[in-house]
Design a protein around this motif. Structure first.
Motif, PDB file in Angstrom:
ATOM      1  N   VAL A 223      -7.090   6.633   4.436  1.00  0.00           N
ATOM      2  CA  VAL A 223      -5.693   6.533   4.027  1.00  0.00           C
ATOM      3  C   VAL A 223      -5.571   5.942   2.622  1.00  0.00           C
ATOM      4  N   ARG A 224      -6.382   4.939   2.317  1.00  0.00           N
ATOM      5  CA  ARG A 224      -6.201   4.183   1.089  1.00  0.00           C
ATOM      6  C   ARG A 224      -6.976   4.724  -0.095  1.00  0.00           C
ATOM      7  N   THR A 225      -7.704   5.822   0.101  1.00  0.00           N
ATOM      8  CA  THR A 225      -8.385   6.469  -1.003  1.00  0.00           C
ATOM      9  C   THR A 225      -7.528   7.616  -1.513  1.00  0.00           C
ATOM     10  N   PRO A 226      -6.940   7.482  -2.684  1.00  0.00           N
ATOM     11  CA  PRO A 226      -6.035   8.542  -3.195  1.00  0.00           C
ATOM     12  C   PRO A 226      -6.739   9.888  -3.338  1.00  0.00           C
TER      13      PRO A 226
ATOM     14  N   HIS B 171       0.823  -1.211   0.000  1.00  0.00           N
ATOM     15  CA  HIS B 171       0.000   0.000   0.000  1.00  0.00           C
ATOM     16  C   HIS B 171       0.857   1.260   0.000  1.00  0.00           C
ATOM     17  N   LEU B 172       1.890   1.291   0.822  1.00  0.00           N
ATOM     18  CA  LEU B 172       2.725   2.489   0.888  1.00  0.00           C
ATOM     19  C   LEU B 172       3.368   2.776  -0.469  1.00  0.00           C
ATOM     20  N   HIS B 173       3.879   1.745  -1.107  1.00  0.00           N
ATOM     21  CA  HIS B 173       4.487   1.934  -2.425  1.00  0.00           C
ATOM     22  C   HIS B 173       3.479   2.520  -3.409  1.00  0.00           C
ATOM     23  N   ASP B 174       2.290   1.944  -3.467  1.00  0.00           N
ATOM     24  CA  ASP B 174       1.298   2.360  -4.458  1.00  0.00           C
ATOM     25  C   ASP B 174       0.703   3.728  -4.120  1.00  0.00           C
ATOM     26  N   LEU B 175       0.398   3.965  -2.846  1.00  0.00           N
ATOM     27  CA  LEU B 175      -0.250   5.218  -2.462  1.00  0.00           C
ATOM     28  C   LEU B 175       0.692   6.406  -2.576  1.00  0.00           C
ATOM     29  N   ILE B 176       1.932   6.223  -2.135  1.00  0.00           N
ATOM     30  CA  ILE B 176       2.894   7.319  -2.242  1.00  0.00           C
ATOM     31  C   ILE B 176       3.188   7.613  -3.713  1.00  0.00           C
ATOM     32  N   GLY B 177       3.244   6.572  -4.521  1.00  0.00           N
ATOM     33  CA  GLY B 177       3.478   6.778  -5.948  1.00  0.00           C
ATOM     34  C   GLY B 177       2.372   7.553  -6.635  1.00  0.00           C
ATOM     35  N   ALA B 178       1.175   7.585  -6.032  1.00  0.00           N
ATOM     36  CA  ALA B 178       0.031   8.280  -6.629  1.00  0.00           C
ATOM     37  C   ALA B 178      -0.129   9.709  -6.124  1.00  0.00           C
ATOM     38  N   VAL B 179       0.716  10.161  -5.195  1.00  0.00           N
ATOM     39  CA  VAL B 179       0.581  11.510  -4.640  1.00  0.00           C
ATOM     40  C   VAL B 179       1.029  12.544  -5.669  1.00  0.00           C
ATOM     41  N   ARG B 180       0.191  13.528  -5.891  1.00  0.00           N
ATOM     42  CA  ARG B 180       0.531  14.590  -6.843  1.00  0.00           C
ATOM     43  C   ARG B 180       1.594  15.514  -6.256  1.00  0.00           C
ATOM     44  N   PRO B 181       2.521  15.978  -7.068  1.00  0.00           N
ATOM     45  CA  PRO B 181       3.510  16.934  -6.589  1.00  0.00           C
ATOM     46  C   PRO B 181       2.843  18.146  -5.940  1.00  0.00           C
ATOM     47  N   GLY B 182       3.358  18.554  -4.791  1.00  0.00           N
ATOM     48  CA  GLY B 182       2.826  19.716  -4.096  1.00  0.00           C
ATOM     49  C   GLY B 182       1.698  19.427  -3.124  1.00  0.00           C
ATOM     50  N   ASP B 183       1.200  18.189  -3.078  1.00  0.00           N
ATOM     51  CA  ASP B 183       0.100  17.834  -2.178  1.00  0.00           C
ATOM     52  C   ASP B 183       0.671  17.552  -0.792  1.00  0.00           C
ATOM     53  N   THR B 184       0.923  18.614  -0.047  1.00  0.00           N
ATOM     54  CA  THR B 184       1.582  18.473   1.253  1.00  0.00           C
ATOM     55  C   THR B 184       0.698  17.761   2.277  1.00  0.00           C
TER      56      THR B 184
ATOM     57  N   ARG C  75      -1.575  15.341   1.745  1.00  0.00           N
ATOM     58  CA  ARG C  75      -1.540  13.899   1.482  1.00  0.00           C
ATOM     59  C   ARG C  75      -0.162  13.322   1.807  1.00  0.00           C
ATOM     60  N   ALA C  76       0.883  14.053   1.460  1.00  0.00           N
ATOM     61  CA  ALA C  76       2.238  13.601   1.755  1.00  0.00           C
ATOM     62  C   ALA C  76       2.452  13.469   3.262  1.00  0.00           C
ATOM     63  N   GLY C  77       1.949  14.431   4.023  1.00  0.00           N
ATOM     64  CA  GLY C  77       2.097  14.375   5.468  1.00  0.00           C
ATOM     65  C   GLY C  77       1.365  13.193   6.073  1.00  0.00           C
ATOM     66  N   LEU C  78       0.156  12.925   5.576  1.00  0.00           N
ATOM     67  CA  LEU C  78      -0.629  11.795   6.075  1.00  0.00           C
ATOM     68  C   LEU C  78       0.093  10.474   5.819  1.00  0.00           C
ATOM     69  N   LEU C  79       0.571  10.284   4.589  1.00  0.00           N
ATOM     70  CA  LEU C  79       1.214   9.020   4.249  1.00  0.00           C
ATOM     71  C   LEU C  79       2.593   8.894   4.885  1.00  0.00           C
TER      72      LEU C  79
ATOM     73  N   ALA D  77       8.347  14.503   2.422  1.00  0.00           N
ATOM     74  CA  ALA D  77       7.256  15.123   3.181  1.00  0.00           C
ATOM     75  C   ALA D  77       7.442  16.627   3.283  1.00  0.00           C
ATOM     76  N   GLY D  78       8.686  17.064   3.363  1.00  0.00           N
ATOM     77  CA  GLY D  78       8.947  18.505   3.436  1.00  0.00           C
ATOM     78  C   GLY D  78       8.754  19.197   2.101  1.00  0.00           C
ATOM     79  N   THR D  79       9.098  18.505   1.018  1.00  0.00           N
ATOM     80  CA  THR D  79       8.955  19.052  -0.332  1.00  0.00           C
ATOM     81  C   THR D  79       8.436  17.949  -1.239  1.00  0.00           C
ATOM     82  N   PRO D  80       7.103  17.746  -1.295  1.00  0.00           N
ATOM     83  CA  PRO D  80       6.557  16.630  -2.060  1.00  0.00           C
ATOM     84  C   PRO D  80       6.586  16.860  -3.564  1.00  0.00           C
ATOM     85  N   ALA D  81       7.810  16.970  -4.085  1.00  0.00           N
ATOM     86  CA  ALA D  81       7.985  17.143  -5.523  1.00  0.00           C
ATOM     87  C   ALA D  81       8.202  15.785  -6.175  1.00  0.00           C
ATOM     88  N   GLU D  82       8.127  15.768  -7.495  1.00  0.00           N
ATOM     89  CA  GLU D  82       8.197  14.510  -8.228  1.00  0.00           C
ATOM     90  C   GLU D  82       9.523  13.771  -8.030  1.00  0.00           C
TER      91      GLU D  82
END
Length: 220
Positions: free
Chosen positions: A217-220, A28-41, A43-47, A109-114
């Motif tokens: 958590v698991r809903t992107p 789940h962590l691999h797939d969910l983090i891979g789906a986070v859009r750049p700049g979505d702080t 979502r990045a903080g939650l994951l 998490a500090g800079t959720p860039a690609e």
């Protein structure tokens, strides 16, 4: 008659159930983090928080084995000492991977860039490969040794040591993680160990709360 001989053996399936948590959450962590859009702080903080809990849980699980399991097996299974030593070496590989994940999590998490996200996803993929290699071999070769060479009390002490590392406010969450993919028989065995108030709390509040948290958590 001076004593009672018992043939009761450790319920090693318990470790298989615990391993399912790490198998599932690493995916789940691999797939969910891979789906986070750049700049979505947000979502990045939650994951990132979820990933840190995963890292701590896996570290505590392996530390319990290092302290309470491997020394006993090494003292009792001379012919399989090479296997036990290989388990210890695999723990070191996984632990190094967890430290790398912590480093990359802080950067992402500090800079959720690609670029930061993709580096983290790559490390999560490598971690999962290392982890599954270890879990597969442990379940296939080590659990039979535990069943043969450890007493029920020694096995239970290993579980209690790991559970003692779980904060009280996280215990219902951990129970939910254990039961999520458990069979009815496995669920019954885990629930039978719990005091009645805890079973009641799980059925009235805990299960619903766990499902709600996982859905968020698991809903992107």
């Amino acid at each position: 008659m001076t004593g009672t001989v018992t043939t009761e053996r450790p319920w090693v399936q318990e470790m298989v159930v615990v391993h399912r948590i790490f198998r599932r959450e690493s995916r789940h962590l691999h797939d969910l983090i891979g789906a986070v859009r750049p700049g979505d702080t947000a979502r990045a903080g939650l994951l990132a928080g979820l990933a840190r809990e995963y890292i701590e849980g896996l570290h505590n699980h392996h530390t319990s084995e290092d302290e309470l399991l491997w020394p006993k097996l090494l003292a009792r299974v001379d012919l399989d000492a090479e296997l036990v030593l290989r388990m210890e070496q695999q723990h070191q590989v996984v632990d190094a991977g967890l430290r790398e994940l912590e480093r990359l999590l802080a950067a992402w998490a500090g800079t959720p860039a690609e670029p930061q996200r993709d580096a983290l996803v790559g490390a999560l993929a490598q971690h999962r490969r290392d982890l599954l290699e270890h879990l597969d071999e442990e379940e296939r070769h080590v659990l039979p040794l535990i069943e043969e060479h450890l007493t029920v009390a020694e096995w239970n002490a290993l579980g209690e040591h790991a559970r003692s590392k779980t904060p009280k406010e996280k215990q219902l969450l951990m129970l939910g993680a254990l039961l999520e993919d458990a069979t009815p028989e496995e669920t019954a065995r885990f629930m039978a160990r719990l005091p009645f108030p805890v079973r009641l709390l799980w059925k009235t509040v805990g299960r619903r709360s766990y499902n709600k948290q996982m859905a968020a958590v698991r809903t992107p």
